[in-house]
Design a protein around this motif. Structure first.
Motif, PDB file in Angstrom:
ATOM      1  N   PRO A   8     -45.424 -39.186 -21.762  1.00 21.45           N
ATOM      2  CA  PRO A   8     -44.102 -39.823 -21.835  1.00 21.45           C
ATOM      3  C   PRO A   8     -43.703 -40.125 -23.281  1.00 21.45           C
ATOM      4  N   VAL A   9     -42.460 -39.779 -23.624  1.00 17.01           N
ATOM      5  CA  VAL A   9     -41.900 -40.038 -24.945  1.00 17.01           C
ATOM      6  C   VAL A   9     -40.705 -40.962 -24.766  1.00 17.01           C
ATOM      7  N   PRO A  10     -40.809 -42.232 -25.164  1.00 17.06           N
ATOM      8  CA  PRO A  10     -39.676 -43.153 -24.994  1.00 17.06           C
ATOM      9  C   PRO A  10     -38.428 -42.634 -25.700  1.00 17.06           C
ATOM     10  N   GLY A  11     -37.311 -42.675 -24.989  1.00 17.04           N
ATOM     11  CA  GLY A  11     -36.049 -42.255 -25.572  1.00 17.04           C
ATOM     12  C   GLY A  11     -35.880 -40.752 -25.690  1.00 17.04           C
ATOM     13  N   LEU A  12     -36.678 -39.977 -24.956  1.00 16.69           N
ATOM     14  CA  LEU A  12     -36.591 -38.530 -25.054  1.00 16.69           C
ATOM     15  C   LEU A  12     -35.213 -38.048 -24.605  1.00 16.69           C
ATOM     16  N   ASP A  13     -34.635 -37.146 -25.374  1.00 11.16           N
ATOM     17  CA  ASP A  13     -33.278 -36.681 -25.122  1.00 11.16           C
ATOM     18  C   ASP A  13     -33.233 -35.182 -25.356  1.00 11.16           C
ATOM     19  N   ALA A  14     -32.249 -34.500 -24.750  1.00  9.23           N
ATOM     20  CA  ALA A  14     -32.074 -33.070 -24.924  1.00  9.23           C
ATOM     21  C   ALA A  14     -30.599 -32.775 -25.133  1.00  9.23           C
ATOM     22  N   SER A  15     -30.311 -31.725 -25.895  1.00  6.02           N
ATOM     23  CA  SER A  15     -28.931 -31.346 -26.176  1.00  6.02           C
ATOM     24  C   SER A  15     -28.745 -29.856 -25.988  1.00  6.02           C
ATOM     25  N   GLY A  16     -27.541 -29.482 -25.521  1.00  8.11           N
ATOM     26  CA  GLY A  16     -27.118 -28.095 -25.477  1.00  8.11           C
ATOM     27  C   GLY A  16     -26.035 -27.872 -26.517  1.00  8.11           C
ATOM     28  N   ILE A  17     -26.110 -26.753 -27.230  1.00  7.04           N
ATOM     29  CA  ILE A  17     -25.212 -26.474 -28.352  1.00  7.04           C
ATOM     30  C   ILE A  17     -24.587 -25.099 -28.162  1.00  7.04           C
ATOM     31  N   VAL A  18     -23.284 -25.008 -28.412  1.00  7.33           N
ATOM     32  CA  VAL A  18     -22.605 -23.711 -28.426  1.00  7.33           C
ATOM     33  C   VAL A  18     -21.791 -23.626 -29.709  1.00  7.33           C
ATOM     34  N   ARG A  19     -21.922 -22.504 -30.413  1.00  2.00           N
ATOM     35  CA  ARG A  19     -21.131 -22.271 -31.617  1.00  2.00           C
ATOM     36  C   ARG A  19     -20.695 -20.814 -31.652  1.00  2.00           C
TER      37      ARG A  19
END
Length: 410
Positions: free
Chosen positions: A303-314
């Motif tokens: 477990p990683v506290p505050g783990l987040d993921a993002s998707g990017i389009v350019r």
């Protein structure tokens, strides 16, 4: 070339995967290791991984050199060697002068100290006197925009505040060599513009800049010459326009799915990325009215506290159109062990053309994984005779007549 200030001669860096380094501070991890030994569980044989192999180049005083390459190419390892954070397994790295490094958000900060105290601390690390730091203090605070919070412990700073202060310190404390990693991706467009302007100013003042970024437009504007790393080896070096064009060309080609090589030692990792339709089927070509989703598979080993993921389009030219995080939707985060799947909608407003999908995994203070060129897709359709626009919204106008009669005619 000016006087050489960075010289790498046959630099290689090896890591041994599966080995435990240090005593550790996690009680659960320590207990788990002891229990495994008591049960007679065999230790996995360590595997060798060469992050860099035989890297040689020289950077002169006042030059700005860019480092490009896919995720895992060895860019960050190279910067850590130049910054004297880690030592090469083979070869030699020589630098001349003080080095100001910004490799991660908050690198070198002590959480309990205020922004002001950390500024003086970083100055001392660079070998500057208190008087030297005081002379530049107002400029540092003004650039960072943190006058109101400069006496607040940095542990209470947001990731953006960390970034602004960290970059401002590194850029203003008169280091002879400025080393900047992809941390600028955390900042907004206005802050990125100011940072690039400051790095250009640093270069023009006769100091040296070593810059890693996935933003090819920013790279081409700042760095006349670029080094391309590929799987730890130097694939090409030379004028930025030529090297970037070759890198982009070899990285192109529609691909609707991509899988990363698994790393069992990673606390969390993106394992696969796909562009899918409403039925979950991978798609490489869309039309202007298609609905699609960026599908990201994540495995959490610890477990990683505050783990987040993002998707990017350019766009293929590097213009960002979409950068949405899981936290933007109000989700609590990816805390539990196991496999997770997240889908980020791609709105049906993009105009015909080719687009690049990127992904990011990390926390507010640390990037665990980032690749802004995971896969590409294209959109077919009619541009309506306006090829210069990037977005189309269809019937978005509301028509109202302002001179309508207010009553009956006489």
């Amino acid at each position: 070339m000016g006087t050489p200030v960075i010289e790498l001669d046959g630099v290689s860096k090896r890591y041994r995967l599966g080995e435990h380094h240090g005593s550790g501070t996690d009680l659960r991890e320590t207990i788990a290791r002891m229990a495994g030994r008591l049960r007679g569980r065999p230790r996995a044989a360590p595997r060798e991984f060469w992050s860099l192999r035989d890297i040689s180049f020289t950077v002169g005083e006042g030059e700005a050199i860019g480092i490009i390459g896919a995720n895992g190419a060895g860019k960050s390892t190279l910067l850590k060697i130049v910054s004297n954070i880690t030592t090469p397994t083979k070869g030699r790295c020589r630098t001349r002068g003080r080095i100001g490094s910004l490799l991660e958000v908050g690198t070198g900060f002590h959480g309990e100290l205020t922004g002001l105290e950390n500024t003086y601390l970083n100055g001392a690390i660079l070998g500057m006197t208190r008087r030297d730091v005081t002379r530049r203090l107002d400029e540092i605070i003004e650039f960072a925009g943190l006058a109101e919070f400069i006496d607040t412990p940095v542990k209470r700073y947001s990731s953006g505040m960390y970034l602004r202060l960290g970059f401002s310190i590194a850029a203003h404390l008169e280091a002879d060599i400025l080393v900047v990693d992809e941390v600028l991706a955390v900042g907004d467009a206005e802050f990125q513009r100011r940072c690039l302007g400051k790095m250009s100013e640093v270069e023009q003042s006769g100091r040296t800049v070593l810059f890693v970024s996935h933003n090819m437009d920013a790279m081409a504007r700042l760095c006349p010459n670029v080094i391309w790393l590929d799987k730890g080896s130097m694939r090409a070096s030379g004028p930025a326009v030529d090297v970037i064009a070759e890198y982009t060309r070899t990285s192109a080609g529609p691909a609707s799915m991509f899988s990363f090589e698994l790393d069992p030692s990673a606390a969390a990792q993106i394992t696969a990325v796909a562009l899918v339709d409403a039925h979950g089927q991978p798609q490489a070509v869309l039309n202007t009215w298609s609905e699609a989703w960026i599908q990201i598979d994540v495995v959490v080993n610890d477990p990683v506290p505050g783990l987040d993921a993002s998707g990017i389009v350019r766009t293929k030219g590097g213009v960002g159109l979409l950068h949405e995080g899981l936290s933007d939707s109000g989700q609590a985060g990816l805390f539990a062990r196991g496999r997770h799947r997240w889908r980020c909608p791609v709105p049906p407003h993009f105009t015909p053309g080719e687009y690049v999908v990127g992904v990011w995994l990390g926390t507010a203070f640390e990037t665990l994984q980032f690749d802004d060129n995971v896969l590409t897709f294209s959109i077919d359709g009619d541009d309506g005779g306006r090829p210069e626009r990037l977005l189309r919204f269809g019937n978005c106008w509301d028509l109202e007549r302002l001179d309508a009669d207010s009553g009956d005619d006489d």
